[in-house]
Design a protein around this motif. Structure first.
Motif, PDB file in Angstrom:
ATOM      1  N   VAL A 133      17.534   1.206  -6.898  1.00 32.00           N
ATOM      2  CA  VAL A 133      17.067   0.945  -5.646  1.00 32.00           C
ATOM      3  C   VAL A 133      15.770   1.664  -5.182  1.00 32.00           C
ATOM      4  CG1 VAL A 133      17.770   0.958  -3.072  1.00 32.00           C
ATOM      5  CG2 VAL A 133      19.400   0.186  -4.915  1.00 32.00           C
ATOM      6  N   GLU A 134      15.728   2.923  -5.432  1.00 34.35           N
ATOM      7  CA  GLU A 134      14.615   3.803  -5.071  1.00 34.35           C
ATOM      8  C   GLU A 134      13.163   3.339  -6.089  1.00 34.35           C
ATOM      9  OE1 GLU A 134      15.102   7.866  -4.315  1.00 34.35           O
ATOM     10  OE2 GLU A 134      17.243   7.733  -4.213  1.00 34.35           O
ATOM     11  N   LEU A 135      13.695   2.959  -7.172  1.00 35.79           N
ATOM     12  CA  LEU A 135      12.403   2.401  -8.121  1.00 35.79           C
ATOM     13  C   LEU A 135      11.899   1.370  -7.696  1.00 35.79           C
ATOM     14  CD1 LEU A 135      11.024   3.550 -10.495  1.00 35.79           C
ATOM     15  CD2 LEU A 135      12.851   2.012 -12.016  1.00 35.79           C
ATOM     16  N   VAL A 136      12.648   0.305  -7.071  1.00 33.37           N
ATOM     17  CA  VAL A 136      11.957  -0.871  -6.605  1.00 33.37           C
ATOM     18  C   VAL A 136      11.283  -0.610  -5.365  1.00 33.37           C
ATOM     19  CG1 VAL A 136      12.774  -3.005  -5.335  1.00 33.37           C
ATOM     20  CG2 VAL A 136      14.139  -2.414  -7.378  1.00 33.37           C
ATOM     21  N   GLN A 137      11.763   0.191  -4.584  1.00 34.21           N
ATOM     22  CA  GLN A 137      11.129   0.951  -3.286  1.00 34.21           C
ATOM     23  C   GLN A 137       9.490   1.239  -3.722  1.00 34.21           C
ATOM     24  OE1 GLN A 137      13.773   3.246  -1.438  1.00 34.21           O
ATOM     25  NE2 GLN A 137      14.727   1.687  -0.437  1.00 34.21           N
ATOM     26  N   ALA A 138       9.988   2.367  -4.994  1.00 32.80           N
ATOM     27  CA  ALA A 138       8.688   3.057  -5.244  1.00 32.80           C
ATOM     28  C   ALA A 138       7.526   1.889  -5.881  1.00 32.80           C
ATOM     29  CB  ALA A 138       9.092   3.881  -6.420  1.00 32.80           C
ATOM     30  N   ARG A 139       8.033   1.165  -6.450  1.00 30.04           N
ATOM     31  CA  ARG A 139       7.045  -0.260  -6.943  1.00 30.04           C
ATOM     32  C   ARG A 139       6.270  -0.796  -5.892  1.00 30.04           C
ATOM     33  NH1 ARG A 139       6.548  -1.981 -11.796  1.00 30.04           N
ATOM     34  NH2 ARG A 139       8.704  -1.120 -12.437  1.00 30.04           N
ATOM     35  N   ALA A 140       6.799  -1.027  -4.774  1.00 31.89           N
ATOM     36  CA  ALA A 140       6.209  -1.528  -3.569  1.00 31.89           C
ATOM     37  C   ALA A 140       5.447  -0.766  -2.976  1.00 31.89           C
ATOM     38  CB  ALA A 140       7.513  -1.966  -2.375  1.00 31.89           C
ATOM     39  N   VAL A 141       5.639   0.454  -2.802  1.00 33.51           N
ATOM     40  CA  VAL A 141       4.820   1.365  -1.872  1.00 33.51           C
ATOM     41  C   VAL A 141       3.502   1.740  -3.070  1.00 33.51           C
ATOM     42  CG1 VAL A 141       6.357   2.260  -0.450  1.00 33.51           C
ATOM     43  CG2 VAL A 141       6.087   3.469  -2.533  1.00 33.51           C
ATOM     44  N   ALA A 142       3.588   1.854  -4.162  1.00 29.60           N
ATOM     45  CA  ALA A 142       2.673   2.196  -5.314  1.00 29.60           C
ATOM     46  C   ALA A 142       1.882   0.990  -5.190  1.00 29.60           C
ATOM     47  CB  ALA A 142       3.100   2.347  -6.597  1.00 29.60           C
ATOM     48  N   ARG A 143       2.158  -0.252  -5.285  1.00 27.75           N
ATOM     49  CA  ARG A 143       1.431  -1.488  -5.239  1.00 27.75           C
ATOM     50  C   ARG A 143       0.813  -1.585  -4.182  1.00 27.75           C
ATOM     51  NH1 ARG A 143      -0.418  -3.600  -9.596  1.00 27.75           N
ATOM     52  NH2 ARG A 143      -0.542  -5.687  -8.706  1.00 27.75           N
ATOM     53  N   HIS A 144       1.130  -1.276  -2.908  1.00 32.37           N
ATOM     54  CA  HIS A 144       0.635  -1.335  -1.512  1.00 32.37           C
ATOM     55  C   HIS A 144      -0.273  -0.386  -1.666  1.00 32.37           C
ATOM     56  CE1 HIS A 144       0.612  -0.760   2.802  1.00 32.37           C
ATOM     57  NE2 HIS A 144       0.219  -1.955   2.755  1.00 32.37           N
ATOM     58  N   ALA A 145      -0.260   0.783  -1.953  1.00 34.95           N
ATOM     59  CA  ALA A 145      -1.168   1.679  -1.942  1.00 34.95           C
ATOM     60  C   ALA A 145      -2.583   1.604  -2.583  1.00 34.95           C
ATOM     61  CB  ALA A 145      -0.793   3.323  -2.275  1.00 34.95           C
ATOM     62  N   VAL A 146      -2.440   1.013  -3.692  1.00 36.09           N
ATOM     63  CA  VAL A 146      -3.506   0.514  -4.671  1.00 36.09           C
ATOM     64  C   VAL A 146      -4.194  -0.656  -4.125  1.00 36.09           C
ATOM     65  CG1 VAL A 146      -4.095  -0.101  -6.845  1.00 36.09           C
ATOM     66  CG2 VAL A 146      -2.522   1.568  -6.777  1.00 36.09           C
ATOM     67  N   ALA A 147      -3.557  -1.663  -3.504  1.00 37.20           N
ATOM     68  CA  ALA A 147      -3.931  -2.725  -3.102  1.00 37.20           C
ATOM     69  C   ALA A 147      -4.884  -2.386  -1.859  1.00 37.20           C
ATOM     70  CB  ALA A 147      -3.057  -3.917  -2.577  1.00 37.20           C
ATOM     71  N   CYS A 148      -4.422  -1.661  -0.991  1.00 38.87           N
ATOM     72  CA  CYS A 148      -5.057  -1.061   0.212  1.00 38.87           C
ATOM     73  C   CYS A 148      -6.504  -0.336  -0.184  1.00 38.87           C
ATOM     74  CB  CYS A 148      -4.317  -0.177   1.087  1.00 38.87           C
ATOM     75  SG  CYS A 148      -2.940  -1.139   2.015  1.00 38.87           S
ATOM     76  N   ALA A 149      -6.322   0.492  -1.258  1.00 40.86           N
ATOM     77  CA  ALA A 149      -7.500   1.387  -1.597  1.00 40.86           C
ATOM     78  C   ALA A 149      -8.418   0.436  -2.374  1.00 40.86           C
ATOM     79  CB  ALA A 149      -7.076   2.496  -2.606  1.00 40.86           C
ATOM     80  N   ALA A 150      -7.993  -0.462  -3.013  1.00 40.81           N
ATOM     81  CA  ALA A 150      -8.930  -1.444  -3.652  1.00 40.81           C
ATOM     82  C   ALA A 150      -9.625  -2.504  -2.751  1.00 40.81           C
ATOM     83  CB  ALA A 150      -8.231  -2.342  -4.745  1.00 40.81           C
ATOM     84  N   ALA A 151      -9.020  -2.799  -1.743  1.00 40.73           N
ATOM     85  CA  ALA A 151      -9.637  -3.736  -0.629  1.00 40.73           C
ATOM     86  C   ALA A 151     -10.322  -2.988   0.360  1.00 40.73           C
ATOM     87  CB  ALA A 151      -8.528  -4.736   0.030  1.00 40.73           C
ATOM     88  N   GLY A 152     -10.244  -1.676   0.239  1.00 43.29           N
ATOM     89  CA  GLY A 152     -10.947  -0.871   1.541  1.00 43.29           C
ATOM     90  C   GLY A 152     -10.231  -0.966   2.745  1.00 43.29           C
ATOM     91  N   PRO A 188      -8.194  -0.414   6.121  1.00 45.28           N
ATOM     92  CA  PRO A 188      -8.204   0.724   7.028  1.00 45.28           C
ATOM     93  C   PRO A 188      -6.919   1.638   6.988  1.00 45.28           C
ATOM     94  CG  PRO A 188      -8.962  -0.995   8.317  1.00 45.28           C
ATOM     95  CD  PRO A 188      -8.413  -1.696   7.003  1.00 45.28           C
ATOM     96  N   ASP A 189      -5.766   0.886   6.272  1.00 49.62           N
ATOM     97  CA  ASP A 189      -4.549   1.488   6.079  1.00 49.62           C
ATOM     98  C   ASP A 189      -4.483   2.231   4.838  1.00 49.62           C
ATOM     99  OD1 ASP A 189      -3.402   0.838   8.672  1.00 49.62           O
ATOM    100  OD2 ASP A 189      -2.511  -1.176   7.693  1.00 49.62           O
ATOM    101  N   ALA A 190      -5.440   2.375   4.070  1.00 48.59           N
ATOM    102  CA  ALA A 190      -5.369   2.910   2.820  1.00 48.59           C
ATOM    103  C   ALA A 190      -4.793   4.542   2.814  1.00 48.59           C
ATOM    104  CB  ALA A 190      -6.722   2.831   2.050  1.00 48.59           C
ATOM    105  N   ARG A 191      -5.136   5.269   3.798  1.00 47.13           N
ATOM    106  CA  ARG A 191      -4.818   6.454   3.832  1.00 47.13           C
ATOM    107  C   ARG A 191      -3.542   6.646   4.179  1.00 47.13           C
ATOM    108  NH1 ARG A 191      -8.230  10.541   4.903  1.00 47.13           N
ATOM    109  NH2 ARG A 191      -9.627   8.832   5.642  1.00 47.13           N
ATOM    110  N   LEU A 192      -2.888   5.675   5.017  1.00 48.23           N
ATOM    111  CA  LEU A 192      -1.453   5.748   5.671  1.00 48.23           C
ATOM    112  C   LEU A 192      -0.596   5.322   4.260  1.00 48.23           C
ATOM    113  CD1 LEU A 192       0.072   4.457   8.465  1.00 48.23           C
ATOM    114  CD2 LEU A 192       1.002   3.621   6.531  1.00 48.23           C
ATOM    115  N   ALA A 193      -1.242   4.337   3.578  1.00 49.15           N
ATOM    116  CA  ALA A 193      -0.573   3.706   2.423  1.00 49.15           C
ATOM    117  C   ALA A 193      -0.539   4.756   1.194  1.00 49.15           C
ATOM    118  CB  ALA A 193      -0.919   2.290   1.747  1.00 49.15           C
TER     119      ALA A 193
END
Length: 375
Positions: A282-301, A303-308
């Motif tokens: 369960v924690e690994l599924v959550q980890a995939r979501a937050v990791a993908r979200h963080a990279v997507a935010c950083a790649a797209a520039g 504003p939530d990249a730092r938070l993510a």
């Protein structure tokens, strides 16, 4: 901004090819052999990644010799490198590349695309700071002083401790005096000293500079913005590496418990172990979501990249450690031996848990976004 966190078909193909390549060239026996050697990393594997396949320059624009991809593709590669605990300076080069991209340093980007190693000379535990106007101080940068040579060129003096992925670097990007400088690693007055690291697959070194000649890359807000963006990207990319590491630990442990018998039945059939693995999944599924979200935010520039990025590190850092600990424990006696790879993953996870800021620091960053005072 709506972000699609699913892997694209091209990213799935990239993952499959990288996984197959690592299976052939970075099996755990090979990784263990490199860890026992005096070499800082696997030079042959790095040559394969950087020169022969161009995977180290995915984010470099095509006209500079790269693939013109995004951080999302870089993260896919790092996820697979985390699964293999591969001893290569991929993460450090990716972070340094983000600095160069923000500064449009074409010459150094071409060198990176050709397989060169460029490293950001900051301690491995430095992470991004909360953005203004929340008011937290910036990252604790090393105390490096800038002076001027007779011809007016800058000279650097000072020390930087525990720099990751710099042992093979030809160029070091050094923050000093509110600016960013490029320093040749073999320049007069520059010395690198390897230090003992918990993680043999990611060596650290200390840097010392005595009137080391440097080239100014950027100063003021331009330098601060480039450095900050690179640290945010580093935290996001590391979350993908931690995700891959945790996934390997879970997959390997499940397979062991399915095939290991005790009292006439598979060890994995015992309910207590099932519960522990279910919680980890369960924690690994959550980890995939937050990791993908963080990279997507950083790649797209975004504003939530730092938070993510802070959200991803606050979750994935501790998860990777717990997954590796469960892997060691559930393998029983063999999990504690040098000949089994579990210890490589535990040490990588523990080392990575302080990289680009600890989970506690990232929780403090998250608190500022909610206007909460950290405890």
């Amino acid at each position: 901004m709506t972000l699609d966190l699913r892997y694209t078909e091209e990213q799935e193909q990239l993952r499959d090819s990288v996984r197959a390549m690592l299976a052939d060239h970075a099996g755990w026996a090979r990784v263990l052999k490199v860890a026992e050697s005096p070499e800082p990393d696997d030079a042959d594997l790095w040559r394969l990644l950087s020169v022969e396949t161009g995977l180290a320059a995915l984010a470099v624009p095509e006209h500079l010799g790269g693939a013109g991809a995004t951080l999302a593709e870089t993260a896919v590669v790092l996820e697979e490198l985390g699964r293999a605990a591969a001893p290569v300076p991929y993460l450090g080069v990716a972070v340094a590349g983000q600095v160069l991209l923000h500064l449009s340093e074409t010459d150094l980007l071409r060198e990176l695309a050709g397989g060169g190693v460029v490293a950001l000379a900051v301690p491995f535990d430095i992470g991004p700071a909360p953005a203004p106007p929340n008011g937290a101080a910036g990252p604790r940068l090393p105390d490096v002083e800038v002076s001027t040579a007779a011809d007016g060129s800058p000279l650097l003096n000072g020390r930087v401790s525990s720099v990751a992925d710099a042992s093979r670097a030809r160029v070091l990007l050094v923050p000093a005096g509110g600016a960013l400088f490029a320093v040749e690693a073999d320049a007069p007055g520059m010395r690198r000293t390897g230090v003992v690291s918990l993680d043999e697959t990611r060596p650290l070194c200390d840097l010392a500079m005595w009137n080391a000649p440097a080239r100014l890359l950027a100063a003021g807000d331009r330098a601060a913005t480039a450095l900050d963006a690179a640290l945010v990207a580093g935290a996001a990319l590391l979350a993908s590496e931690q995700l891959g590491l945790a996934q390997w630990c879970l997959d390997t442990t499940v397979e062991h418990l399915r095939t290991r018998y005790q009292f006439g039945r598979p060890v994995g059939s015992f309910q207590a172990l099932k519960h522990r693995l279910a919680d980890l999944w369960v924690e690994l599924v959550q980890a995939r979501a937050v990791a993908r979200h963080a990279v997507a935010c950083a790649a797209a520039g975004d504003p939530d990249a730092r938070l993510a990025a802070s959200l991803a590190q606050a979750h994935n850092g501790p998860l990777a450690v717990r997954a590796a600990e469960e892997c060691v424990q559930m393998h029983g006696g063999i999990g504690f031996t040098w000949e089994h790879p579990a210890h490589l993953y535990l040490k990588r996870a523990k080392s990575a848990s302080v990289a680009y800021g600890t989970a506690a620091r990232h929780r403090a960053v998250l608190a500022t976004f909610a206007d909460l005072a950290p405890a």
